[in-house]
Motif scaffolding. Structure first.
Motif, PDB file in Angstrom:
ATOM      1  N   VAL A  40       0.834  -1.203   0.000  1.00 46.90           N
ATOM      2  CA  VAL A  40       0.000   0.000   0.000  1.00 46.90           C
ATOM      3  C   VAL A  40       0.869   1.254   0.000  1.00 46.90           C
ATOM      4  CG1 VAL A  40      -1.638   1.357   1.360  1.00 46.90           C
ATOM      5  CG2 VAL A  40      -1.978  -1.099   1.092  1.00 46.90           C
ATOM      6  N   VAL A  41       1.884   1.280   0.865  1.00 46.92           N
ATOM      7  CA  VAL A  41       2.779   2.441   0.947  1.00 46.92           C
ATOM      8  C   VAL A  41       3.531   2.623  -0.373  1.00 46.92           C
ATOM      9  CG1 VAL A  41       4.829   3.388   2.074  1.00 46.92           C
ATOM     10  CG2 VAL A  41       3.026   2.341   3.448  1.00 46.92           C
ATOM     11  N   PHE A  44       1.231   4.117  -2.969  1.00 49.85           N
ATOM     12  CA  PHE A  44       0.985   5.525  -2.661  1.00 49.85           C
ATOM     13  C   PHE A  44       2.181   6.385  -3.060  1.00 49.85           C
ATOM     14  CE2 PHE A  44       1.639   9.082   0.270  1.00 49.85           C
ATOM     15  CZ  PHE A  44       0.483   9.811   0.051  1.00 49.85           C
ATOM     16  N   GLY A  47       2.489   6.640  -6.787  1.00 50.18           N
ATOM     17  CA  GLY A  47       1.510   7.610  -7.285  1.00 50.18           C
ATOM     18  C   GLY A  47       1.966   9.040  -7.081  1.00 50.18           C
ATOM     19  N   TRP A  48       2.604   9.306  -5.952  1.00 50.75           N
ATOM     20  CA  TRP A  48       3.130  10.643  -5.694  1.00 50.75           C
ATOM     21  C   TRP A  48       4.212  11.012  -6.701  1.00 50.75           C
ATOM     22  CZ3 TRP A  48       6.723  12.197  -1.031  1.00 50.75           C
ATOM     23  CH2 TRP A  48       6.919  13.592  -1.058  1.00 50.75           C
TER      24      TRP A  48
END
Length: 220
Positions: A40-41, A44, A47-48
């Motif tokens: 998940v991290v 994320f 995506g950043w």
């Protein structure tokens, strides 16, 4: 552009630090929770980074040509099939499922021990040409380097969790990259079918998630 570099540094830290602290973290929360949280991290942070690539200053390196998008679409199909193989088949020395590996039938590992990373390398290579600006070149080129460096790094990480005899046997019976593995049962029909489904899903979602229509870019 500064935030692009910040996002890349954080992304790298988000992979290196959990790897260094994997033992104490898994001892506290368990392996499955660690993998889920790490995934998940990672998504994320990726995506950043992609967001910063899209919003960074545009510094052109070469002009766009339609044929460049054809290269991307060509590279992405084998990348998706490799990702499918990483999902469906055990990869004892890489990212993916560790259990269920049979040394007598190594499957994808006869072609490559690192299907997810090899797919990431193809993804990066395929996206360099149609994105001829400085930040995109650094992002996709860096992704290629990150994937290649991950081959040896993942093998070292996995080696820590198995005895030396087992590790050497797997090394001897598998390959980092060997084209001959394609004709020796590396891919099954399920890998190909799931790869095609992933390919279609990415083509469909790309305009909504990334803001670029791959088929539209090539006049499709």
């Amino acid at each position: 552009m500064a935030w692009f570099f910040v996002s890349v540094v954080v992304f790298m830290a988000g992979h290196i630090i959990p790897g260094v602290l994997r033992r104490p973290i898994t001892a506290r929360i368990g392996s499955r929770a660690y993998i889920a949280a790490f995934s998940v991290v990672s998504l994320f942070l990726l995506g950043w980074v992609i967001y910063e690539v899209q919003h960074a200053d545009f510094i052109a390196l070469w002009p766009y040509e339609i044929w460049q998008s054809h290269v991307t679409l060509t590279f992405m199909l084998p990348a998706c099939i490799l990702w499918a193989a990483a999902i469906l088949q055990p990869c004892p020395l890489s990212i993916g499922r560790k259990i269920g590996f049979d040394l007598d039938h190594p499957g994808i590992n006869r072609f490559t021990r690192h299907p997810l990373l090899l797919g990431m390398m193809l993804w990066g290579l395929g996206h360099i040409l149609p994105n001829g600006d400085l930040v995109a070149f650094m992002f996709f080129g860096g992704s290629v380097i990150f994937a290649i460096a991950g081959f040896a790094r993942m093998e070292k990480i996995r080696a820590k969790h198995m005895d030396e005899a087992e590790y050497k046997a797997i090394l001897a019976g598998t390959r980092r990259f060997d084209l001959a593995g394609i004709v020796h049962g590396a891919f099954g029909w399920r890998d190909v079918m799931l790869g095609i489904v992933l390919y279609g899903a990415i083509l469909w979602a790309h305009p909504y998630v990334i803001g670029v229509d791959p088929l539209g870019a090539m006049g499709g």
